[in-house]
Design a protein around this motif. Structure first.
Motif, PDB file in Angstrom:
ATOM      1  N   UNK A   6       0.821  -1.206   0.000  1.00 33.99           N
ATOM      2  CA  UNK A   6       0.000   0.000   0.000  1.00 33.99           C
ATOM      3  C   UNK A   6       0.855   1.256   0.000  1.00 33.99           C
ATOM      4  N   UNK A   7       2.143   1.094   0.250  1.00 32.86           N
ATOM      5  CA  UNK A   7       3.033   2.231   0.395  1.00 32.86           C
ATOM      6  C   UNK A   7       3.924   2.355  -0.831  1.00 32.86           C
ATOM      7  N   UNK A   8       4.383   3.565  -1.116  1.00 31.58           N
ATOM      8  CA  UNK A   8       5.274   3.735  -2.257  1.00 31.58           C
ATOM      9  C   UNK A   8       6.542   2.892  -2.080  1.00 31.58           C
ATOM     10  N   UNK A   9       7.093   2.437  -3.204  1.00 33.97           N
ATOM     11  CA  UNK A   9       8.260   1.574  -3.170  1.00 33.97           C
ATOM     12  C   UNK A   9       9.488   2.301  -2.637  1.00 33.97           C
ATOM     13  N   UNK A  10       9.583   3.581  -2.866  1.00 36.13           N
ATOM     14  CA  UNK A  10      10.719   4.323  -2.360  1.00 36.13           C
ATOM     15  C   UNK A  10      10.290   5.712  -1.925  1.00 36.13           C
ATOM     16  N   UNK A  11      11.139   6.316  -1.138  1.00 36.26           N
ATOM     17  CA  UNK A  11      10.860   7.658  -0.657  1.00 36.26           C
ATOM     18  C   UNK A  11      10.848   8.610  -1.843  1.00 36.26           C
ATOM     19  N   UNK A  12       9.798   9.422  -1.986  1.00 37.35           N
ATOM     20  CA  UNK A  12       9.763  10.337  -3.120  1.00 37.35           C
ATOM     21  C   UNK A  12      10.896  11.344  -3.015  1.00 37.35           C
ATOM     22  N   UNK A  13      11.461  11.675  -4.162  1.00 36.04           N
ATOM     23  CA  UNK A  13      12.542  12.657  -4.178  1.00 36.04           C
ATOM     24  C   UNK A  13      11.984  14.010  -3.803  1.00 36.04           C
ATOM     25  N   UNK A  14      12.708  14.686  -2.960  1.00 36.20           N
ATOM     26  CA  UNK A  14      12.288  16.006  -2.517  1.00 36.20           C
ATOM     27  C   UNK A  14      12.466  16.992  -3.664  1.00 36.20           C
ATOM     28  N   UNK A  15      11.415  17.763  -4.013  1.00 38.09           N
ATOM     29  CA  UNK A  15      11.546  18.704  -5.122  1.00 38.09           C
ATOM     30  C   UNK A  15      12.594  19.777  -4.862  1.00 38.09           C
ATOM     31  N   UNK A  16      12.912  20.040  -3.604  1.00 37.87           N
ATOM     32  CA  UNK A  16      13.892  21.074  -3.287  1.00 37.87           C
ATOM     33  C   UNK A  16      15.326  20.586  -3.471  1.00 37.87           C
ATOM     34  N   UNK A  17      15.510  19.311  -3.792  1.00 37.15           N
ATOM     35  CA  UNK A  17      16.851  18.749  -3.874  1.00 37.15           C
ATOM     36  C   UNK A  17      17.519  18.998  -5.221  1.00 37.15           C
ATOM     37  N   UNK A  18      17.057  19.944  -5.957  1.00 38.58           N
ATOM     38  CA  UNK A  18      17.629  20.254  -7.256  1.00 38.58           C
ATOM     39  C   UNK A  18      18.771  21.258  -7.107  1.00 38.58           C
ATOM     40  N   UNK A  19      19.940  20.887  -7.610  1.00 40.16           N
ATOM     41  CA  UNK A  19      21.086  21.794  -7.564  1.00 40.16           C
ATOM     42  C   UNK A  19      20.780  23.025  -8.416  1.00 40.16           C
ATOM     43  N   UNK A  20      21.356  24.150  -8.056  1.00 36.89           N
ATOM     44  CA  UNK A  20      21.174  25.366  -8.836  1.00 36.89           C
ATOM     45  C   UNK A  20      19.910  26.128  -8.489  1.00 36.89           C
ATOM     46  N   UNK A  29      18.829  20.436   2.476  1.00 41.50           N
ATOM     47  CA  UNK A  29      18.988  19.246   3.316  1.00 41.50           C
ATOM     48  C   UNK A  29      17.797  19.065   4.247  1.00 41.50           C
ATOM     49  N   UNK A  30      17.304  20.166   4.802  1.00 40.00           N
ATOM     50  CA  UNK A  30      16.124  20.121   5.679  1.00 40.00           C
ATOM     51  C   UNK A  30      14.928  19.555   4.918  1.00 40.00           C
ATOM     52  N   UNK A  31      14.768  19.937   3.669  1.00 40.43           N
ATOM     53  CA  UNK A  31      13.658  19.432   2.853  1.00 40.43           C
ATOM     54  C   UNK A  31      13.798  17.929   2.607  1.00 40.43           C
ATOM     55  N   UNK A  32      15.030  17.451   2.429  1.00 38.37           N
ATOM     56  CA  UNK A  32      15.255  16.009   2.267  1.00 38.37           C
ATOM     57  C   UNK A  32      14.854  15.283   3.553  1.00 38.37           C
ATOM     58  N   UNK A  33      15.229  15.856   4.703  1.00 44.42           N
ATOM     59  CA  UNK A  33      14.846  15.260   5.990  1.00 44.42           C
ATOM     60  C   UNK A  33      13.331  15.210   6.148  1.00 44.42           C
ATOM     61  N   UNK A  34      12.659  16.296   5.805  1.00 46.95           N
ATOM     62  CA  UNK A  34      11.192  16.322   5.893  1.00 46.95           C
ATOM     63  C   UNK A  34      10.554  15.289   4.973  1.00 46.95           C
ATOM     64  N   UNK A  35      11.089  15.141   3.760  1.00 50.52           N
ATOM     65  CA  UNK A  35      10.548  14.145   2.828  1.00 50.52           C
ATOM     66  C   UNK A  35      10.721  12.731   3.380  1.00 50.52           C
ATOM     67  N   UNK A  36      11.878  12.464   3.977  1.00 50.57           N
ATOM     68  CA  UNK A  36      12.134  11.133   4.539  1.00 50.57           C
ATOM     69  C   UNK A  36      11.207  10.851   5.719  1.00 50.57           C
ATOM     70  N   UNK A  37      11.075  11.811   6.628  1.00 50.40           N
ATOM     71  CA  UNK A  37      10.204  11.586   7.780  1.00 50.40           C
ATOM     72  C   UNK A  37       8.739  11.524   7.352  1.00 50.40           C
ATOM     73  N   UNK A  38       8.366  12.305   6.359  1.00 49.55           N
ATOM     74  CA  UNK A  38       6.994  12.259   5.851  1.00 49.55           C
ATOM     75  C   UNK A  38       6.657  10.896   5.266  1.00 49.55           C
TER      76      UNK A  38
END
Length: 165
Positions: A6-20, A29-38
């Motif tokens: 019922x759950x996604x196969x992997x943690x969705x990539x955080x949209x804020x993780x785009x370089x540039x 990095x904070x956004x990546x942490x929030x995506x992982x905990x979410x």
């Protein structure tokens, strides 16, 4: 326990993780942490409802109380630790008390203070369900990709509390 399909196969990539982008590294990095905990919260929510009959926020209250074998916590302290409004916490505590998982008692010498503690039933239920809930968290953490893992590990400062990390 809820099926993992019922759950996604992997943690969705955080949209804020785009370089540039406009975000400094620390905010990215904070956004990546929030995506992982979410992602972990999404996995944990249905399991909490099924096994304990409680919400994720109510579970966080139980976790704080379970980590206090010597007694309870004042409601104001729980609100501070969870970053929740006191009015919302009052409702959650009432739900937990109604389920027989916590008790509320006045704080000695402070007529406005209220302390919350786990009941025997709450301790038993928490003890019985903790291994399965920990497995859900671990399975969510294993879904974090190598780039996100590196980002999360790199969030700790080189020196904290005067010690090299």
């Amino acid at each position: 326990m809820a099926a993992t399909s019922e759950h996604p196969a992997e943690t969705p990539e955080c949209p804020a993780a785009q370089e540039g982008g406009l975000l400094p590294t620390e905010l990215r990095n904070w956004m990546v942490l929030l995506a992982a905990t979410g992602a972990i919260e999404q996995r944990l929510g249905p399991v909490l409802k099924e096994t304990l009959g409680i919400s994720h926020d109510e579970f966080l209250v139980l976790c704080l109380l379970a980590d206090r074998p010597d007694g309870g916590l004042r409601m104001t302290r729980i609100a501070e630790l969870l970053g929740r409004p006191k009015t919302r916490l009052t409702y959650q505590i009432a739900c937990l008390a109604h389920a027989g998982l916590v008790t509320r008692r006045p704080v000695c010498g402070d007529k406005r203070g209220v302390e919350v503690a786990l009941t025997g039933k709450g301790r038993r239920l928490f003890t019985e369900s903790s291994p399965a809930l920990a497995d859900v968290v671990v399975s969510g953490l294993t879904e974090i990709g190598p780039e996100e893992r590196e980002t999360l590990c790199g969030m700790l400062p080189e020196e904290a509390d005067g010690e090299k990390r």
